[in-house]
Structure formats: structure tokens, C-alpha cells
Design a protein around this motif. Structure first.
Motif, PDB file in Angstrom:
ATOM      1  N   GLY A 180       0.793  -1.210   0.000  1.00 18.74           N
ATOM      2  CA  GLY A 180       0.000   0.000   0.000  1.00 18.74           C
ATOM      3  C   GLY A 180       0.829   1.264   0.000  1.00 18.74           C
ATOM      4  N   TRP A 181       2.112   1.061  -0.151  1.00 21.96           N
ATOM      5  CA  TRP A 181       2.980   2.226  -0.106  1.00 21.96           C
ATOM      6  C   TRP A 181       2.730   3.109  -1.304  1.00 21.96           C
ATOM      7  N   ILE A 182       2.495   2.456  -2.408  1.00 22.38           N
ATOM      8  CA  ILE A 182       2.251   3.200  -3.629  1.00 22.38           C
ATOM      9  C   ILE A 182       1.039   2.574  -4.308  1.00 22.38           C
ATOM     10  N   THR A 183       0.256   3.420  -4.817  1.00 24.60           N
ATOM     11  CA  THR A 183      -0.960   2.949  -5.498  1.00 24.60           C
ATOM     12  C   THR A 183      -0.871   3.360  -6.949  1.00 24.60           C
ATOM     13  N   LEU A 184      -0.953   2.366  -7.773  1.00 29.70           N
ATOM     14  CA  LEU A 184      -0.827   2.628  -9.207  1.00 29.70           C
ATOM     15  C   LEU A 184      -2.174   2.423  -9.891  1.00 29.70           C
ATOM     16  N   ILE A 185      -2.414   3.244 -10.846  1.00 29.18           N
ATOM     17  CA  ILE A 185      -3.556   3.008 -11.740  1.00 29.18           C
ATOM     18  C   ILE A 185      -2.995   2.781 -13.131  1.00 29.18           C
ATOM     19  N   TYR A 186      -3.688   1.925 -13.864  1.00 29.10           N
ATOM     20  CA  TYR A 186      -3.161   1.437 -15.122  1.00 29.10           C
ATOM     21  C   TYR A 186      -4.019   1.907 -16.283  1.00 29.10           C
ATOM     22  N   GLU A 187      -3.370   1.912 -17.384  1.00 31.10           N
ATOM     23  CA  GLU A 187      -4.058   2.275 -18.620  1.00 31.10           C
ATOM     24  C   GLU A 187      -3.453   1.443 -19.736  1.00 31.10           C
ATOM     25  N   LEU A 188      -4.304   0.995 -20.636  1.00 27.12           N
ATOM     26  CA  LEU A 188      -3.773   0.224 -21.750  1.00 27.12           C
ATOM     27  C   LEU A 188      -4.339   0.747 -23.051  1.00 27.12           C
ATOM     28  N   ARG A 189      -3.687   0.398 -24.083  1.00 28.52           N
ATOM     29  CA  ARG A 189      -4.134   0.825 -25.401  1.00 28.52           C
ATOM     30  C   ARG A 189      -3.961  -0.326 -26.377  1.00 28.52           C
ATOM     31  N   VAL A 190      -4.875  -0.355 -27.334  1.00 26.03           N
ATOM     32  CA  VAL A 190      -4.950  -1.455 -28.294  1.00 26.03           C
ATOM     33  C   VAL A 190      -5.070  -0.857 -29.677  1.00 26.03           C
ATOM     34  N   LYS A 191      -4.474  -1.507 -30.611  1.00 29.67           N
ATOM     35  CA  LYS A 191      -4.701  -1.096 -31.990  1.00 29.67           C
ATOM     36  C   LYS A 191      -4.426  -2.280 -32.904  1.00 29.67           C
ATOM     37  N   LEU A 192      -5.021  -2.196 -34.058  1.00 27.54           N
ATOM     38  CA  LEU A 192      -4.773  -3.210 -35.078  1.00 27.54           C
ATOM     39  C   LEU A 192      -3.433  -2.939 -35.733  1.00 27.54           C
ATOM     40  N   GLU A 193      -2.856  -3.981 -36.162  1.00 24.36           N
ATOM     41  CA  GLU A 193      -1.591  -3.805 -36.854  1.00 24.36           C
ATOM     42  C   GLU A 193      -1.827  -3.020 -38.130  1.00 24.36           C
ATOM     43  N   GLY A 194      -0.993  -2.056 -38.299  1.00 21.03           N
ATOM     44  CA  GLY A 194      -1.127  -1.266 -39.517  1.00 21.03           C
ATOM     45  C   GLY A 194      -1.989  -0.040 -39.356  1.00 21.03           C
ATOM     46  N   GLU A 195      -2.705   0.046 -38.289  1.00 19.97           N
ATOM     47  CA  GLU A 195      -3.525   1.231 -38.078  1.00 19.97           C
ATOM     48  C   GLU A 195      -2.735   2.260 -37.307  1.00 19.97           C
ATOM     49  N   ASN A 196      -3.287   3.475 -37.271  1.00 21.49           N
ATOM     50  CA  ASN A 196      -2.604   4.550 -36.570  1.00 21.49           C
ATOM     51  C   ASN A 196      -3.284   4.943 -35.279  1.00 21.49           C
ATOM     52  N   TRP A 198      -4.937   4.439 -31.709  1.00 20.77           N
ATOM     53  CA  TRP A 198      -4.963   3.543 -30.561  1.00 20.77           C
ATOM     54  C   TRP A 198      -6.302   3.687 -29.853  1.00 20.77           C
ATOM     55  N   GLU A 199      -6.680   2.580 -29.277  1.00 15.67           N
ATOM     56  CA  GLU A 199      -7.895   2.604 -28.479  1.00 15.67           C
ATOM     57  C   GLU A 199      -7.486   2.521 -27.014  1.00 15.67           C
ATOM     58  N   MET A 200      -7.823   3.553 -26.257  1.00 17.82           N
ATOM     59  CA  MET A 200      -7.365   3.643 -24.867  1.00 17.82           C
ATOM     60  C   MET A 200      -8.402   3.076 -23.926  1.00 17.82           C
ATOM     61  N   HIS A 201      -7.915   2.405 -22.930  1.00 15.09           N
ATOM     62  CA  HIS A 201      -8.789   1.886 -21.884  1.00 15.09           C
ATOM     63  C   HIS A 201      -8.150   2.159 -20.540  1.00 15.09           C
ATOM     64  N   LEU A 202      -8.940   2.722 -19.643  1.00 19.50           N
ATOM     65  CA  LEU A 202      -8.452   2.974 -18.294  1.00 19.50           C
ATOM     66  C   LEU A 202      -8.847   1.792 -17.432  1.00 19.50           C
ATOM     67  N   ALA A 203      -7.855   1.193 -16.828  1.00 21.94           N
ATOM     68  CA  ALA A 203      -8.119  -0.038 -16.096  1.00 21.94           C
ATOM     69  C   ALA A 203      -8.195   0.175 -14.603  1.00 21.94           C
ATOM     70  N   GLY A 204      -7.914   1.377 -14.134  1.00 21.46           N
ATOM     71  CA  GLY A 204      -7.979   1.589 -12.690  1.00 21.46           C
ATOM     72  C   GLY A 204      -6.857   0.859 -11.984  1.00 21.46           C
ATOM     73  N   GLN A 205      -7.187   0.294 -10.857  1.00 14.05           N
ATOM     74  CA  GLN A 205      -6.170  -0.369 -10.058  1.00 14.05           C
ATOM     75  C   GLN A 205      -6.077  -1.853 -10.368  1.00 14.05           C
ATOM     76  N   GLN A 206      -6.979  -2.347 -11.254  1.00 13.80           N
ATOM     77  CA  GLN A 206      -6.956  -3.782 -11.501  1.00 13.80           C
ATOM     78  C   GLN A 206      -5.807  -4.122 -12.430  1.00 13.80           C
ATOM     79  N   LYS A 207      -5.464  -5.351 -12.428  1.00 16.76           N
ATOM     80  CA  LYS A 207      -4.318  -5.783 -13.202  1.00 16.76           C
ATOM     81  C   LYS A 207      -4.723  -6.694 -14.341  1.00 16.76           C
ATOM     82  N   MET A 208      -5.983  -6.554 -14.743  1.00 20.26           N
ATOM     83  CA  MET A 208      -6.492  -7.411 -15.779  1.00 20.26           C
ATOM     84  C   MET A 208      -7.565  -6.649 -16.516  1.00 20.26           C
TER      85      MET A 208
END
Lengths: 662, 230
Positions: A180-196, A198-208
Motif C-alpha cells: 500500500g505504499w504506492i498505489t498505481l492506476i493502469y491504462e492500456l491501449r490497443v490497436k490493429l496492426e497497420g492502423e494509426n 490507438w484505443e485507450m482503456h483505463l483499467a484503474g487499479q486492476q491488473k487485468m
């Protein structure tokens, strides 16, 4: 000379050395500056500085810091871990929530230059925005910038047949989120190969994280990054590649099925349209009716000869000017054959009504008045003939009795026509439809086949009587002049006829037979004077309900009528007991080609003796002794049903006229 | 009838005002119930911790915003030395300065540190808000934030006390944690050091302390109820 030359050379040398000497002037080093400090996990941090000009001499840099509320100056413990011009503070040297006052010193042989001090709180490490020697603003910003997440794993999973991506990762190993010393929030992005994009998704504190709505068969790139509560975003993790399997095969089969199905339906529809193209054309584009003018020749019109065209339109034989046979124009009339002790019942078929109303004159000789001996077949046969000859129903009257559906207007027309044509009894012509023009007209047209041989006079009288039974009242509804006058006229005419006795009549053998001739409008039965009739013939009251049935047509094309008694016993010479009912109106023709008469209740009670009526309540027999016309079989007629419906047509019964009883 | 209408209107207007004002003023922490209270479902310790941590995070956010605003309005003096020697009035409270230190600390101590911090900041923040309200330089937004901040400190302290009670009830921590609700315990030590501080320093110190509180609470939570989000 030589000295001057040496001086020049020295001067030149001096001159040449001067710039060199200036270039090698040593000076203090330039002022370094702290550029940034970063902490990846809030436990250690690193600071970088930017060196200034080095002043021509080798320069060394040193970092000194002082902690809050302490005057002790420490030097940077680690200059190398983080690279050049950096200082790394490890865990032991890092204190959170403590102000660090950091100074970088650049030193060379000539001296040292101090940088501007920077206050740093690890949590809120500020970036000095130093310009020159003046500290304009120290913007303290949190600059904990973690490392990117690690072990980013992407797998394809299925949910009810539809695939989705499951991305899982782990926090950077340095960042201690477990305590609990540090709390991280995550964000991921997805895109198709060849595209420009990105699709962003905020994942919060979960790791999945699950990603849906994938394109089948696509290759995707996934990246993750993290950020502490107050800090900077980390760098993106390295891209993970994943390929989504093709799952549209199943969908494709469905589409193929649908396509085939619709193609099949389309084929069927087109086939049906092709089959019914003609009728469809008529339905959608109805043909424009062309002019139909009888006698109009289109070809002539096309040829352009107007004279021929219009001449063709002229009908020569209209209006009729020649004194044609009126009989031809007239509707056929009936010869009533009234066999002895028989009653005639007129019957008519429906077919007759349809098409048999044609001038029998066209097909018959002047002795027309032929009805069908056998009502059904002959009438029908005549109907066929009528139809063959063409429709001239407007001039027809049925011999035996037309249908009730006969148009009244036509009747009136005919009646008037006949009346007009009637030469014998103009009185009768006042609206009465004649059925026996021949009776009053030239006799040769009138042919009667004597079934029985009463005296001609008698027969005539009977006939007349039967004619007299013709109810004027029934006619009155359709004719213009009902009334006694007609009756009188009838009587008179009948009497005339009787007296003339020109032609034998087929009459009912019984003098008191009821002659109920029920004929259509065209048929008018001449009346016999009532005075004579009852006296001599004891004619029954005409009220008795009888049906005159046309049985046969004899060889002489005479209609033989046959009364069909209904529920009455007839005795010869007796008047039929009439229950006060009269059938004087024709209701209609039922399906059995039976003329349906309407019963009319009459007050008079006629005491009638039962007359011979072999057809009492029942089957009728043909009384035609000779029925040889065209080999038409005699048809038994069914018992006519007493109808009391509204009368479209009417049949004059011979019994309508209330005869005095005696 | 008009009298009835008037009374109805008055009551309605009062209700509307209450609702509206209630929304404007405070961000209330979720009411925590004891077991004895009826009509109030009991929260788990993890839930309590989550609520408290959220509250502290919000408090820290507000303090951060206020501090940034102050920096825009008031340029820091060039007197860097003065900054270094700045002394927050809470510096007398021994707080762990690192993760290991915090983890090494006992739960009861950590809890006490939290409570002390929260208690220490109740009065200064209230006075800060008062001074801000009187200064027309600040916009209403900052004034509202200061008020919110002071209220949140108050609420957070009460929440932490609830958590402590729950922990004590569950036997997680001993009962040695003193009840710091009594104002007498702190008034003596507190004195008036904070009155000498400038507003800007106050904000600076409070920002740091609120971060400490948040961090300590997280550590406590992940140590005591680690199943959720640790």
C-alpha cells in the motif's frame, strides 16, 4: 635589413599567437542546473543536471544536498548508477516528506560554480525552471514516475463463441503496491496492426482487462502503462502481439444459407411473374379500350376513307320502316293448351328468362306462340336457340311465363309495344301486356292443338275465361292502366274471340276449370266475358290457386299448358275450392325451373268442386298428347311452391277476377 | 385556505433550502454505524478502510489544488533558506519517513500518528479558512475549498476513530490507542505555533501531512485487511 626581417617575423608570430592565446583562456565553469529528479517507487530517486560551459578546463561536478531542518551537507552517494550527470539516492538516503536542498557544483582548475539550489520533496519533486541566475519560479510538481508495468500477457478467450482479449500485467517490480505504499492506476491501449489510432482503456487499479469487439483474424498490439496517485505516467510497456482467430466462418455459413434462400425465393417470384405476366400486364397496365362501334371498321379508318366509314355506320334497317311482322317483333306468345280437367300451369325456367326472351318470330313461323310443351327442356332448348340467335331479349316475352326478375321497365316497354301493336283490342293495349296477340290478331298465327275437344266455342270460352282470369290487378302494378276497363276490355275481347271462334283453343276440358294462366308480361290472356263464362262454363273462380304449367309443345308448336293444382281436389265441372287464395303473381322461378306464383288472398270463397286434376299436389304429368316438337322430352314439373314473396313479376292468373259464385 | 397554502409553501421552501444547502456545504463521509444502531447495516473493516482512504485522498487533492493556486498568486520568496527552515507545527510529531519505517512501526503507533496529525490540523485549517474568507483577493472557489478542507479534516478524524474502534473491537489492535478526541490532549502541545505560520506555509505543510495520512492509512489497510486492492 635582417633586423627588420626578424621584427616582422616576430610581429607575425605574435599576431598569430594572439588568437591562439585568447582561445585558450581559462575560466570558471559554467553554471550547471538541475534538470529533473525522478523517483520510480517513492523509495529512491535520481537527479540529473545539465552542465554549463566547462571553461576550457576539465570540469568536475558534485552534488550536495541538505535535508530539511538540518545543516549537514551531504554529497551525492552515487554518481554512476543513473548515468552521466546524475545522482542516485538509494533507499537509505531517501527520506520521503523531507525537503532536499540540492546544489550542483561545477569545478575546474580555476574555480567552481554553484548551481542554484533546488528544493526537492520526493513526493513532490519539483523541476527547477532556472533561467540564468534568477530563479523565476519553482514549480513543484510531483514527479514520481514509475516504471512501466511488467509481464504484460495477452490471451484470446471466448465468451459464448465470441472471442475477446484478456490482458493481464503486473506492476513494475520496484513499485511496492502490495504494502500500500504506492498505489498505481493502469491504462492500456490497443490497436490493429497497420492502423494509426490507438484505443485507450483505463483499467484503474486492476491488473487485468478484457477487450471485446474484435475483428476476426486481426492482429492486435497491446500496451500498458501506470501512474501513481500523484505522479507521472510511466512509459508504455513493450507491445504485445496477438492474433485473433477467424471466427466468422460460422457466420459466413449462415450468410451463405441466407443468400441461397433468398435467391431461391427470388427465382420463384420471378417465375411466377413470368407465368402471370400477361395477367399482370392487364392488371398493371389495363388495355385501353378501343372504340367499339358496331359496324365500325378500323381498317377503314386507317385507310382514311371517311365515306366508307361513315357509311358503314349507317344502319339501313333502322328505324324499322317496313311493316314487318309485328309478330316477329313481339315476344313470343303462348298458346295455352288447356286439356280437359286439367289445369295449366305455366312454368318457366330461368334459362328462359335469361336468354329465351327473343322473338320467337325469328325462329318460328307465324304460328308462334309456341311454348315448350315440356316446360323445362323445351324452354331450355329455346333458350339455347335464343342465345344462338343473339340477344334480343328486349323484345321477348316469354310464352310460358317469364321470370320475376324480368325488368319491369322492359316489361312496360314491351307491354306498351304490344299494346301498341295490338290491333285487335286496343283497350287492352292500355298497358296490358298481351300474351295472346294472336288471339286478337290474325288467327292463323294462333295455333292451338286441341287436346280435348270441347266445342270450339266452349274452348274459346274457356280460354277466354281463363284469360279473363287474368288478373288485371296483378298487371296493374306494372302496367299503366289496370282496372276494370281492361277487364272489360278483356271480356269484350274475349267474348269477341269466343264468338269468333276462329281458332280452337286448347283449353282446359273442364269448363269450370280454372284457367290460371300465369304468364309473363308478354303474355296476356284475353279474358272472356264473365257473364258468359260462369253461366256456361261454370267457370271456377279464378282465385283458386293453381299453377299453370307448360308441359309440352305439341307438334304444331303450341304450348300446352297444364295446370298444376295445389292441394285442391278438382272435380270435373266443379270449381275448385279456393281458399281465398289466388296465385296471380309470379314470384319467381325456382331452381327447378318452376314458376313460382304468389298467392293472393282473396275474400271470395268459391265453392269449387274438385276438379279433375291429376296433378293434385304433386307430380304433374304431361298432358300433351302429342309432343313431337323436336323430340324434346316432356319433363315432369314439380309442384310449384306457393310463394308469397314480393313479386317481381307477375303472372296473371285467370282466377284473379272474382267471379260471382253461383 | 390562504393560511394553509402559506404554511405549506413555507415548509416546502424550507425543505428545498435544506436539501440545497446540504448539498452545497459538506462532503459528508458515509455515516458509520455501530452494531447497536438499528436500520443501519454494519460495514466491514475493509469497507471502512476504503471509505477512509478515499476521504483522505480527496482531502489531499484539495490541499494540492489550494497550494498550487497559492503559488500562482504568491510567488515564492527568494528566500530559499527560509523555506528550508520552515517548520511545520506538526514536525514535532514523529512520522515515519519511509516505507520501511512505516512498516516497522506498530499498528497502534501508526494509528496514533494518523490521529495526531488529523487532530493537529483541525484548528489551523479553520483559521486558515477564516482568513481566506476575509481576503477579497481570493475567489470564491478557493474559499469554498478551504472550508471543504477544514471540514474534511474533521470528518476524516472521526472516520479514523471509527476504524480504530472497529479494530479494537475486532482485537486487531490493542486498546492502548488513546482516545484523541479529547481536545485537552492536544491543546497543550499545540499551543500557537501554527498561528505564526503564513498561509502559504500552512498550505505547504498541510499538503504534506495529508499525503502522510493517506499513505499511512493505506499501509494500515494493506497490513490489516490485505484482500482488497493491495
Amino acid at each position: 635589413m635582417m633586423k627588420k626581417f626578424r621584427e616582422v617575423i616576430l610581429l607575425l608570430l605574435l599576431l598569430s599567437f594572439v588568437p591562439h592565446a585568447e582561445g585558450t583562456r581559462y575560466s570558471l565553469p559554467g553554471k550547471p542546473a538541475l534538470t529533473r529528479c525522478r523517483s520510480p517507487e517513492k523509495e529512491t530517486f535520481t537527479c540529473w543536471w545539465e552542465p554549463g560551459s566547462d571553461g576550457g578546463l576539465p570540469t568536475t561536478y558534485a552534488l550536495y544536498y541538505r535535508k530539511e531542518n538540518s545543516e549537514t551537507v551531504y554529497e551525492c552517494p552515487d554518481y554512476h548508477t543513473a548515468g552521466k550527470n546524475s545522482c542516485f539516492f538509494n533507499k537509505n538516503d531517501t527520506s520521503i516528506w523531507v525537503n532536499y536542498n540540492i546544489t550542483v557544483v561545477a569545478s575546474n582548475a580555476l574555480g567552481s560554480t554553484f548551481s542554484d539550489p533546488v528544493d526537492i520533496d520526493v513526493v513532490y519533486i519539483g523541476e527547477g525552471d532556472v533561467e540564468g541566475e534568477v530563479v523565476l519560479l519553482l514549480i513543484i510538481q510531483p514527479d514520481v514516475k514509475p516504471n512501466p508495468p511488467e509481464k504484460v500477457a495477452v490471451t484470446v478467450m471466448e465468451d459464448k463463441g465470441w472471442p475477446f482479449l484478456r490482458v493481464s500485467w503486473e506492476p513494475p517490480h520496484k513499485a511496492d503496491t502490495r504494502s500500500g505504499w504506492i498505489t498505481l492506476i493502469y491504462e492500456l491501449r490497443v490497436k490493429l496492426e497497420g492502423e494509426n489510432e490507438w484505443e485507450m482503456h483505463l483499467a484503474g487499479q486492476q491488473k487485468m482487462f478484457n477487450i471485446f469487439s474484435l475483428r476476426s483474424g486481426g492482429r492486435y498490439l497491446v500496451q500498458v502503462r501506470c501512474k501513481p496517485d500523484h505522479g507521472f505516467w510511466s512509459e508504455w510497456s513493450s507491445a504485445s502481439h496477438i492474433k485473433v482467430p477467424d471466427y466468422f466462418h460460422r457466420e459466413r455459413s449462415v450468410w451463405i444459407l441466407i443468400t441461397v434462400f433468398f435467391a431461391f425465393i427470388f427465382l420463384i417470384v420471378s417465375w411466377c411473374i413470368h407465368i402471370n405476366s400477361h395477367s399482370l400486364k392487364h392488371c398493371i397496365l389495363p388495355p385501353v379500350p378501343g372504340p367499339k362501334i358496331r359496324g365500325f371498321d378500323k381498317q377503314l379508318l386507317k385507310n382514311g376513307k371517311s365515306e366508307d366509314i361513315f357509311s358503314a355506320l349507317v344502319v339501313s334497317d333502322f328505324p324499322p320502316t317496313s311493316s314487318s311482322n309485328y309478330e316477329d317483333l313481339l315476344v313470343e306468345y303462348l298458346e295455352v293448351y288447356i286439356p280437359e280437367e286439367q289445369e295449366l300451369i305455366l312454368e318457366e325456367s330461368k334459362d328462359l328468362h335469361d336468354g329465351c326472351l327473343k322473338p320467337k318470330g325469328s325462329t318460328f313461323d307465324s304460328d308462334s306462340g309456341r311454348g315448350s310443351c315440356d316446360s323445362h327442356t323445351l324452354l331450355m332448348d329455346k333458350c339455347g336457340e335464343a342465345k344462338d340467335d343473339g340477344r334480343q331479349t328486349d323484345q321477348d316475352g316469354s310464352q310460358t311465363g317469364s321470370e320475376a326478375q324480368r325488368q319491369q321497365a322492359a316489361w312496360e316497354q314491351e307491354a306498351l309495344t304490344y299494346a301498341h301493336e295490338d290491333m285487335i283490342s286496343p283497350d287492352m293495349s292500355s298497358g296490358r301486356v298481351k300474351t295472346w296477340p294472336s288471339v286478337f290478331s290474325p288467327l292463323p298465327q294462333y295455333s292451338l292443338s286441341p287436346l280435348s275437344q270441347p266445342s270450339s266455342l266452349e274452348t274459346a270460352k274457356q280460354h277466354c275465361l281463363s284469360d279473363s282470369l287474368f288478373p288485371p290487378s296483378s298487371l296493374s302494378s306494372y302496367l299503366t292502366q289496370p282496372g276494370q276497363s281492361t277487364k272489360e276490355a278483356l271480356r269484350s275481347s274475349c267474348s269477341d274471340f269466343c264468338s269468333s271462334n276462329k281458332q280452337p283453343l286448347l283449353l282446359h276440358p273442364q269448363p269450370d276449370a280454372r284457367h290460371q294462366l300465369q304468364a309473363r308480361s308478354d303474355v296476356s290472356i284475353s279474358s272472356i266475358s264473365h257473364k258468359e263464362a260462369p253461366a256456361g262454363l261454370q267457370l271456377p273462380t279464378v282465385r283458386s290457386t293453381e299453377y299453370v304449367e307448360v308441359h309440352t309443345v305439341n307438334e304444331e308448336d303450341m304450348v300446352l299448358l297444364h295446370p298444376v293444382p295445389v292441394g285442391h281436389s278438382h272435380g270435373k265441372g266443379c270449381l275448385q275450392t279456393h281458399q281465398g287464395e289466388d296465385y296471380s303473381k309470379v314470384n319467381g322461378v325456382d331452381k327447378n325451373n318452376v314458376l313460382l306464383l304468389q298467392r293472393e288472398v282473396m275474400e271470395e270463397q268459391v265453392d269449387m268442386c274438385p276438379c279433375e286434376n291429376k296433378d293434385a299436389n304433386g307430380a304433374t304429368e304431361s298432358y300433351c298428347t302429342s309432343s313431337a316438337q323436336k323430340s324434346i322430352p316432356c319433363i315432369h314439373t314439380a309442384l310449384p311452391v306457393q310463394e308469397e314473396k314480393a313479386v317481381n313479376g307477375y303472372v296473371d292468373t285467370a282466377t284473379m277476377f272474382p267471379l260471382p259464385i253461383h | 385556505m390562504p393560511g394553509n397554502i402559506r404554511s405549506v409553501c413555507a415548509v416546502w421552501a424550507m425543505l428545498v433550502c435544506l436539501v440545497f444547502c446540504g448539498k452545497l456545504t459538506t462532503v459528508d463521509a458515509a455515516p458509520l454505524c455501530t452494531n447497536a444502531q438499528a436500520g443501519c447495516h454494519v460495514l466491514s473493516l475493509a469497507n471502512l478502510f476504503d471509505r477512509v482512504i478515499q476521504h483522505s485522498a480527496r482531502m489531499h487533492g484539495i490541499s494540492n489544488d489550494l497550494h498550487s493556486e497559492f503559488e500562482l498568486y504568491f510567488l515564492p520568496s527568494k528566500n530559499q533558506i527560509g523555506r528550508v527552515s520552515r517548520n511545520c507545527h506538526t514536525s514535532s510529531i514523529l512520522t515515519p519517513n519511509g516505507k520501511e519505517n512505516a512498516q516497522r512501526m506498530a499498528r497502534e503507533e501508526l494509528t496514533e500518528v494518523i490521529l495526531k496529525l488529523l487532530v493537529a490540523w483541525r484548528d489551523p485549517l479553520w483559521h486558515f479558512h477564516q482568513s481566506m474568507a476575509h481576503h477579497h483577493d481570493f475567489n470564491n472557489f478557493s474559499s469554498n475549498k478551504s472550508l471543504e478542507m477544514s471540514d474534511m479534516v474533521h470528518e476524516l478524524r472521526k472516520g479514523v476513530q471509527k476504524v480504530v474502534e472497529k479494530m479494537q473491537m475486532l482485537g486487531i489492535i490493542s486498546n492502548s490507542v488513546s482516545n484523541l478526541a479529547s481536545p485537552e490532549a492536544l491543546l497543550a502541545s499545540d499551543s500557537a505555533e501554527w498561528r505564526l505560520m503564513k498561509d502559504y506555509d500552512l498550505l505547504y505543510c498541510f499538503r504534506r501531512d495529508s499525503n502522510k495520512v493517506q499513505n499511512y492509512l493505506k499501509i494500515l489497510k494493506c497490513r490489516i485487511v490485505p484482500e482488497h486492492g493491495c
